[in-house]
Design an enzyme around this catalytic site. Structure first.
Site, PDB file in Angstrom:
ATOM      1  N   ARG A 166       0.841  -1.191   0.000  1.00 41.09           N
ATOM      2  CA  ARG A 166       0.000   0.000   0.000  1.00 41.09           C
ATOM      3  C   ARG A 166       0.879   1.244   0.000  1.00 41.09           C
ATOM      4  NH1 ARG A 166      -3.958  -2.413  -1.726  1.00 41.09           N
ATOM      5  NH2 ARG A 166      -5.829  -2.868  -0.540  1.00 41.09           N
TER       6      ARG A 166
ATOM      7  N   HIS B 209      -1.828   0.994  -9.739  1.00 38.22           N
ATOM      8  CA  HIS B 209      -2.523   0.030  -8.864  1.00 38.22           C
ATOM      9  C   HIS B 209      -3.267  -1.026  -9.696  1.00 38.22           C
ATOM     10  CE1 HIS B 209      -4.342  -0.464  -4.591  1.00 38.22           C
ATOM     11  NE2 HIS B 209      -4.359  -1.604  -5.235  1.00 38.22           N
TER      12      HIS B 209
END
Ligand code: OXD
Length: 308
Positions: free
Chosen positions: A223, A271
């Site tokens: 993340r 992502h």
């Protein structure tokens, strides 16, 4: 029995088709066509907006539509409602592909050759065998283990670090804060696959980079908030790190003026390392619903104490 899907609209039809074919007894609804919210017992969501869960008095299980659950405000999920993470082959395969690609691109100097091509330079670089490089994975959950298993086939030396001890064949494993530095000391390529928790926020920082061998590379598929951006740039500019491949950033999307875009040794993807695939995720989620209906324990329930 009603299920509400409130997640990525592009993949909603795949979910609905699977449930229509394999679970016609379940009333599968797609947000915003949600019908009477008071009937909804199962919710598949990426984020549950504040106050929304309170509108679902019959809710029994909240299923995250992604592998991570850091986007869910756990304090808004009543204690009696389990939150289930998405563990499914589509996500795992996507991650294995992405990380293998990243490690091989680093190992085989593809980023150097991209620069050489732009400058019309023909300059063969020496290639050490894969067995001369050590790849270390932080986070030995289902994704980390699958990645290591695939990398083993190329012959890399492998290491893994986890909060709690794990044993994996062919992988030198380390656990806990005490063993982080010895783990890092041998990693030529470091892969971050940790969940985002208060303990992992900012973990990819100056101190961690200094513990890696000089010239190591970083791949962050965990993340964005786990990385301290300024520390990465400093480590790259000093030569402590050679390259970084980042699939996650903070914030997302990465602002157009962020220094990562222009940095010659940072490679960014938006992502996309892995995504839930309805074809493979729906059968697993349905099986979990069937377990719930039979009064059996659910699989992949998030431990609220650990936060993943
Ligand atoms: C996920 C993600 O958590 O896409 O599934 O990051």
């Amino acid at each position: 029995m009603s299920i509400l899907y409130r997640s990525d609209a592009a993949r909603a039809a795949g979910w609905a088709n699977y449930f229509a074919q394999h679970a016609p007894d379940l009333d599968f609804r797609i947000w915003p066509d949600a019908g009477d919210l008071k009937e909804v017992e199962y919710l598949i969501a990426w984020q549950a907006p504040a106050g929304f869960l309170a509108e679902l008095p019959k809710l029994k299980v909240l299923f995250s539509s992604g592998a991570g659950i850091d986007h869910v405000d756990l304090s808004a999920v009543p204690a009696h409602i389990p939150l289930v993470r998405m563990v499914e082959p589509g996500i795992i395969n996507g991650m294995v592909e992405y990380v293998s690609l990243a490690v091989l691109a680093l190992h085989r100097d593809f980023f150097d050759y991209m620069a050489h091509k732009a400058n019309h330079v023909w300059d063969p670089l020496e290639v050490p065998p894969a067995s001369a490089r050590t790849v270390g994975v932080m986070g030995l959950g289902s994704l980390g283990c699958a990645v290591l298993e695939r990398l083993a086939a190329f012959g890399f030396k492998l290491r893994g670090w986890n909060r709690s001890p794990r044993t994996l064949e062919g992988v030198e494993t380390f656990a806990g804060a005490d063993q982080l530095q010895p783990f890092l000391a041998g990693c030529d390529v470091l892969i971050c696959l940790l969940p985002l928790t208060p303990a992992t926020k900012g973990i990819l920082n100056r101190e961690l980079f200094a513990a890696l061998p000089k010239g190591a590379a970083l791949v962050n598929v965990g993340r964005g908030p786990q990385l301290v951006d300024a520390d990465l740039i400093e480590a790259l500019d000093s030569g402590q790190l050679s390259r970084a491949i980042l699939d996650v950033t903070e914030p997302e999307p990465l602002p157009a003026d962020h220094p990562f875009w222009a940095h010659p040794r940072v490679f960014v993807t938006p992502h996309v390392a892995s995504m839930t695939q309805p074809e493979s995720a729906a059968p697993i989620l349905l099986e979990n619903i069937r377990r719930d209906q039979r009064g059996e324990a659910l699989r992949d329930v998030v431990d609220r104490g650990r936060g993943y």
